[in-house]
Scaffold this motif. Sequence first.
Motif, PDB file in Angstrom:
ATOM      1  N   GLU A  15       4.331  -6.375   6.671  1.00 51.66           N
ATOM      2  CA  GLU A  15       4.649  -5.741   5.400  1.00 51.66           C
ATOM      3  C   GLU A  15       5.390  -7.001   4.222  1.00 51.66           C
ATOM      4  O   GLU A  15       5.802  -6.828   3.635  1.00 51.66           O
ATOM      5  CB  GLU A  15       6.052  -5.193   5.767  1.00 51.66           C
ATOM      6  N   GLU A  16       5.848  -8.078   4.690  1.00 52.89           N
ATOM      7  CA  GLU A  16       6.317  -8.907   4.510  1.00 52.89           C
ATOM      8  C   GLU A  16       5.479  -9.440   3.266  1.00 52.89           C
ATOM      9  O   GLU A  16       5.471  -9.790   2.624  1.00 52.89           O
ATOM     10  CB  GLU A  16       7.184 -10.912   4.910  1.00 52.89           C
ATOM     11  N   VAL A  17       3.919  -9.724   4.253  1.00 48.38           N
ATOM     12  CA  VAL A  17       2.906 -10.610   3.510  1.00 48.38           C
ATOM     13  C   VAL A  17       1.879  -9.753   2.689  1.00 48.38           C
ATOM     14  O   VAL A  17       1.761 -10.177   1.377  1.00 48.38           O
ATOM     15  CB  VAL A  17       1.110 -10.653   4.962  1.00 48.38           C
ATOM     16  N   ALA A  18       2.554  -8.386   2.837  1.00 50.73           N
ATOM     17  CA  ALA A  18       2.221  -7.500   1.712  1.00 50.73           C
ATOM     18  C   ALA A  18       3.033  -7.367   0.399  1.00 50.73           C
ATOM     19  O   ALA A  18       2.640  -7.057  -0.321  1.00 50.73           O
ATOM     20  CB  ALA A  18       2.479  -6.015   2.298  1.00 50.73           C
ATOM     21  N   ALA A  19       4.381  -7.275   0.713  1.00 51.49           N
ATOM     22  CA  ALA A  19       4.591  -7.175  -0.589  1.00 51.49           C
ATOM     23  C   ALA A  19       4.731  -8.441  -1.130  1.00 51.49           C
ATOM     24  O   ALA A  19       4.188  -8.201  -2.355  1.00 51.49           O
ATOM     25  CB  ALA A  19       6.367  -7.403  -0.171  1.00 51.49           C
ATOM     26  N   HIS A  20       5.011  -9.980  -0.440  1.00 49.73           N
ATOM     27  CA  HIS A  20       4.039 -11.258  -1.114  1.00 49.73           C
ATOM     28  C   HIS A  20       2.910 -11.467  -1.233  1.00 49.73           C
ATOM     29  O   HIS A  20       3.029 -11.452  -2.955  1.00 49.73           O
ATOM     30  CB  HIS A  20       4.008 -11.874  -0.194  1.00 49.73           C
ATOM     31  N   ASN A  21       1.889 -10.482  -1.979  1.00 42.87           N
ATOM     32  CA  ASN A  21       1.155 -10.361  -2.271  1.00 42.87           C
ATOM     33  C   ASN A  21       0.265  -8.566  -2.891  1.00 42.87           C
ATOM     34  O   ASN A  21      -0.412  -8.633  -3.617  1.00 42.87           O
ATOM     35  CB  ASN A  21      -0.481  -9.551  -1.129  1.00 42.87           C
ATOM     36  N   ASN A  22       1.562  -8.012  -3.491  1.00 44.19           N
ATOM     37  CA  ASN A  22       1.079  -6.504  -3.710  1.00 44.19           C
ATOM     38  C   ASN A  22       0.423  -5.558  -3.582  1.00 44.19           C
ATOM     39  O   ASN A  22      -0.250  -5.249  -3.618  1.00 44.19           O
ATOM     40  CB  ASN A  22       1.355  -6.844  -5.635  1.00 44.19           C
ATOM     41  N   LEU A  23       0.293  -5.251  -1.877  1.00 44.93           N
ATOM     42  CA  LEU A  23      -0.139  -4.128  -0.763  1.00 44.93           C
ATOM     43  C   LEU A  23       0.791  -3.340  -0.925  1.00 44.93           C
ATOM     44  O   LEU A  23       1.055  -2.858  -0.302  1.00 44.93           O
ATOM     45  CB  LEU A  23      -0.832  -4.875   0.032  1.00 44.93           C
ATOM     46  N   ARG A  24      -0.354  -1.980  -0.730  1.00 42.74           N
ATOM     47  CA  ARG A  24       0.276  -0.265  -0.786  1.00 42.74           C
ATOM     48  C   ARG A  24      -0.238  -0.281   0.505  1.00 42.74           C
ATOM     49  O   ARG A  24       0.197   1.243   0.827  1.00 42.74           O
ATOM     50  CB  ARG A  24      -0.546   0.211  -2.385  1.00 42.74           C
ATOM     51  N   ARG A  25      -1.654  -0.543   0.863  1.00 42.19           N
ATOM     52  CA  ARG A  25      -1.878  -0.234   2.271  1.00 42.19           C
ATOM     53  C   ARG A  25      -2.506  -1.307   2.784  1.00 42.19           C
ATOM     54  O   ARG A  25      -3.261  -1.828   2.026  1.00 42.19           O
ATOM     55  CB  ARG A  25      -2.885   1.241   1.984  1.00 42.19           C
ATOM     56  N   VAL A  26      -2.872  -0.529   4.435  1.00 41.38           N
ATOM     57  CA  VAL A  26      -3.258  -1.809   5.105  1.00 41.38           C
ATOM     58  C   VAL A  26      -4.079  -0.962   5.822  1.00 41.38           C
ATOM     59  O   VAL A  26      -4.241   0.359   6.579  1.00 41.38           O
ATOM     60  CB  VAL A  26      -2.183  -2.769   5.974  1.00 41.38           C
ATOM     61  N   SER A  27      -5.714  -1.386   6.287  1.00 43.74           N
ATOM     62  CA  SER A  27      -6.562  -0.550   6.915  1.00 43.74           C
ATOM     63  C   SER A  27      -6.719  -0.985   7.963  1.00 43.74           C
ATOM     64  O   SER A  27      -7.160   0.085   8.787  1.00 43.74           O
ATOM     65  CB  SER A  27      -8.081  -0.331   6.073  1.00 43.74           C
ATOM     66  N   SER A  28      -6.647  -2.613   8.630  1.00 36.45           N
ATOM     67  CA  SER A  28      -6.467  -3.105   9.444  1.00 36.45           C
ATOM     68  C   SER A  28      -5.937  -4.843   9.390  1.00 36.45           C
ATOM     69  O   SER A  28      -6.018  -5.120   9.022  1.00 36.45           O
ATOM     70  CB  SER A  28      -8.143  -3.624  10.321  1.00 36.45           C
ATOM     71  N   LYS A 109      -4.677 -13.370  12.104  1.00 38.88           N
ATOM     72  CA  LYS A 109      -5.553 -13.994  11.473  1.00 38.88           C
ATOM     73  C   LYS A 109      -6.160 -12.753  10.257  1.00 38.88           C
ATOM     74  O   LYS A 109      -5.912 -14.269   9.522  1.00 38.88           O
ATOM     75  CB  LYS A 109      -7.018 -13.467  12.799  1.00 38.88           C
ATOM     76  N   GLU A 110      -5.992 -11.977  10.176  1.00 44.50           N
ATOM     77  CA  GLU A 110      -6.621 -11.151   8.793  1.00 44.50           C
ATOM     78  C   GLU A 110      -5.559  -9.816   8.491  1.00 44.50           C
ATOM     79  O   GLU A 110      -5.129  -9.557   9.741  1.00 44.50           O
ATOM     80  CB  GLU A 110      -7.871 -11.466   8.804  1.00 44.50           C
ATOM     81  N   ILE A 111      -5.191  -8.883   7.226  1.00 40.14           N
ATOM     82  CA  ILE A 111      -5.267  -8.365   7.226  1.00 40.14           C
ATOM     83  C   ILE A 111      -6.063  -7.834   5.951  1.00 40.14           C
ATOM     84  O   ILE A 111      -6.110  -8.236   4.744  1.00 40.14           O
ATOM     85  CB  ILE A 111      -3.197  -8.347   6.018  1.00 40.14           C
ATOM     86  N   ALA A 112      -6.266  -6.497   6.297  1.00 33.77           N
ATOM     87  CA  ALA A 112      -7.804  -6.181   5.409  1.00 33.77           C
ATOM     88  C   ALA A 112      -6.378  -4.572   4.482  1.00 33.77           C
ATOM     89  O   ALA A 112      -6.063  -4.225   5.568  1.00 33.77           O
ATOM     90  CB  ALA A 112      -8.648  -5.666   6.347  1.00 33.77           C
ATOM     91  N   THR A 113      -7.072  -4.771   3.429  1.00 33.28           N
ATOM     92  CA  THR A 113      -7.146  -3.595   2.908  1.00 33.28           C
ATOM     93  C   THR A 113      -8.429  -2.979   2.310  1.00 33.28           C
ATOM     94  O   THR A 113      -8.410  -3.198   1.693  1.00 33.28           O
ATOM     95  CB  THR A 113      -5.833  -3.745   1.433  1.00 33.28           C
ATOM     96  N   PRO A 114      -7.416  -1.089   2.383  1.00 30.23           N
ATOM     97  CA  PRO A 114      -8.867  -0.468   1.871  1.00 30.23           C
ATOM     98  C   PRO A 114      -8.504  -0.164  -0.038  1.00 30.23           C
ATOM     99  O   PRO A 114      -9.225  -0.009  -0.820  1.00 30.23           O
ATOM    100  CB  PRO A 114      -8.102   1.286   2.232  1.00 30.23           C
TER     101      PRO A 114
END
Length: 133
Positions: A15-28, A109-114
């Motif tokens: 969630e912290e990484v998503a907020a920092h990178n403006n991600l709305r969804r995480v796929s994996s 290691k990695e956070i992927a987004t759709p």
Amino acid sequence: MHELGIVFHIIRSVEEVAAHNNLRRVSSVTLELGEVSGIIPRYLTDCWNWACAKHDLMRGAELVIEEVPAVTFCEACEKTYGTVEHGRTCPYCGSERTYLVQGDESVIKEIATPDEEGSAVSAADGCAHESFH
């Protein structure tokens, strides 16, 4: 079962990484999990599926586990060997002056987004290369 606490920690980190990178969804999320980390992958996956269903950002996200083999270094003969197969005693020289080089870590290691085809955030791109137990 400490796996549930670990899953909550991973989700907070994502969630912290998503907020920092403006991600709305995480796929994996890809997790490097050491062979002797003490974390049971099956339990981790069960907890993951339950916890992700409760977070909009994470809902339906897959947990990809990459096992990191346990390797021990012998200070006496300066060779490395498989920890699980041989334990603390060096199979080459019989010394117990050994230490674990790798295999007890658990790292995002990695956070992927759709959002974009092939889009992913690696540890180097904004996810603290974080270990946890």
